[in-house]
Design an enzyme around this catalytic site. Structure first.
Site: not given
Ligand code: PSU
Ligand code: MN
Length: 302
Positions: A24, A85, A105, A137, A140-141, A158
């Site tokens: 990515e 982004k 991602v 929040d 979308a990954d 993460k």
């Protein structure tokens, strides 16, 4: 629509049917400061090559889809301040407006799959942020993993995220979370969290086998492979968790929202740890590139 632009080495690998690993670009434009981002991107590409596969760093440059970047393009992207982004929601608007953007991602998975690349190495995926029960929040990954058939090798979600919520969502969406070589889930900078991984596998052939079975059964979506950071490079959870908590409370005070949250937190954690988190981030991506190359090779074997 303009044709997709392949780098010279990716074009060659495609014509010869050789294994390719997608990489990515958001990590380059938003995840790390210059010049560490460029240095890391180059080493990650080299690691893929050294392990028998071809790297394909994916990005949108002036409205064109790039699968594999030439070194000059990588250098330019690592210094550009205006790249968007891009996730699933804004990928096509960026293309239509002929702008430049780096792929997260989710967007990297979409473009990799579009050109039949089935393995992708990153640092850590996005997920449910802490407090997402209030502000919704959620990256979308997670949804992309349920839709698009790509193996995503990461070092765990993460650790700035709400990990139990992230795991629940992945389970609901039917995404296998396979930890490589240990029972507990890794936490990005930390080798292990006190959370059991939904699944464990000790070999890349088994990971490739699971993906093949998935396709035979016609199950949509991909797999998430969580690869623990090497012990020598980790920052133990007992240490980094305090830094994470401090950064999150600062982001709330400053009212950082939406897609700015992850880059803000990564940067603050880098500052507070005097660069130690960045070294760990670099080491874990290199480690993921190595594993991804092996999986890509195993997927080619019938
Ligand atoms: N891994 C890293 N650094 C990063 C990312 C991953 O080591 O910056 C990026 C990925 O592109 C991922 C994104 O998709 O962070 C998640 O952003 P968000 O939480 O806004 O969905
Ligand atoms: Mn988000």
């Amino acid at each position: 629509m303009k044709p997709i632009k392949f780098s010279v080495e990716v074009k060659k690998a495609r014509s010869l049917g050789l294994p390719i690993v997608a990489l990515e670009s958001t990590i380059i434009t938003h995840g790390m400061p210059y010049p560490k981002n460029l240095e890391t991107a180059k080493i990650v590409e080299k690691t893929v090559r050294d392990n028998g596969a071809t790297p394909a760093t994916i990005a949108v440059i002036k409205g064109s889809i790039h699968i594999g970047l030439e070194s000059k393009q990588l250098e330019t992207l690592s210094q550009v301040k205006t790249a968007e982004k891009l996730s699933r929601s804004d990928l096509v608007t960026c293309l239509a407006k002929r702008q430049t953007g780096s792929t997260t991602v989710a967007a990297t998975m979409i473009l990799a799959n579009h050109v039949q690349i089935k393995v992708f190495a990153t640092g850590g995926i996005g997920g449910a942020h802490r407090g997402s029960e209030i502000d919704f929040d959620i990256s979308a990954d997670l949804y992309e993993l349920s839709k698009t058939p790509v193996n995503v090798v990461c070092a765990g979600p993460k650790a700035i995220l709400d990990i139990p919520k992230t795991l629940e969502i992945l389970e609901t969406l039917g995404v296998p979370v396979i930890t490589y070589g240990q029972n507990n889930l890794p936490g990005f900078w930390s080798k292990s969290l006190n959370i059991k991984s939904p699944s464990r596998m000790n070999s890349t052939t088994q990971i490739a086998e699971a993906f093949k079975i998935r396709q035979e059964l016609g199950l949509s979506g991909g797999q998430l492979i969580a690869n623990p950071i090497p012990s020598s490079k980790e920052i133990p959870w007992s240490e980094i968790s305090k830094v994470v908590a401090q950064s999150i409370s600062e982001s709330q005070e400053l009212k950082i929202k939406g897609k700015d949250v992850t880059p803000f937190l990564l940067n603050r954690i880098f500052e507070i740890t005097n660069g130690k988190s960045l070294e760990a981030n670099k080491a874990l991506i290199i480690n993921n590139a190595r594993l991804a190359a092996k999986i890509a090779i195993n997927l080619m074997e019938s």
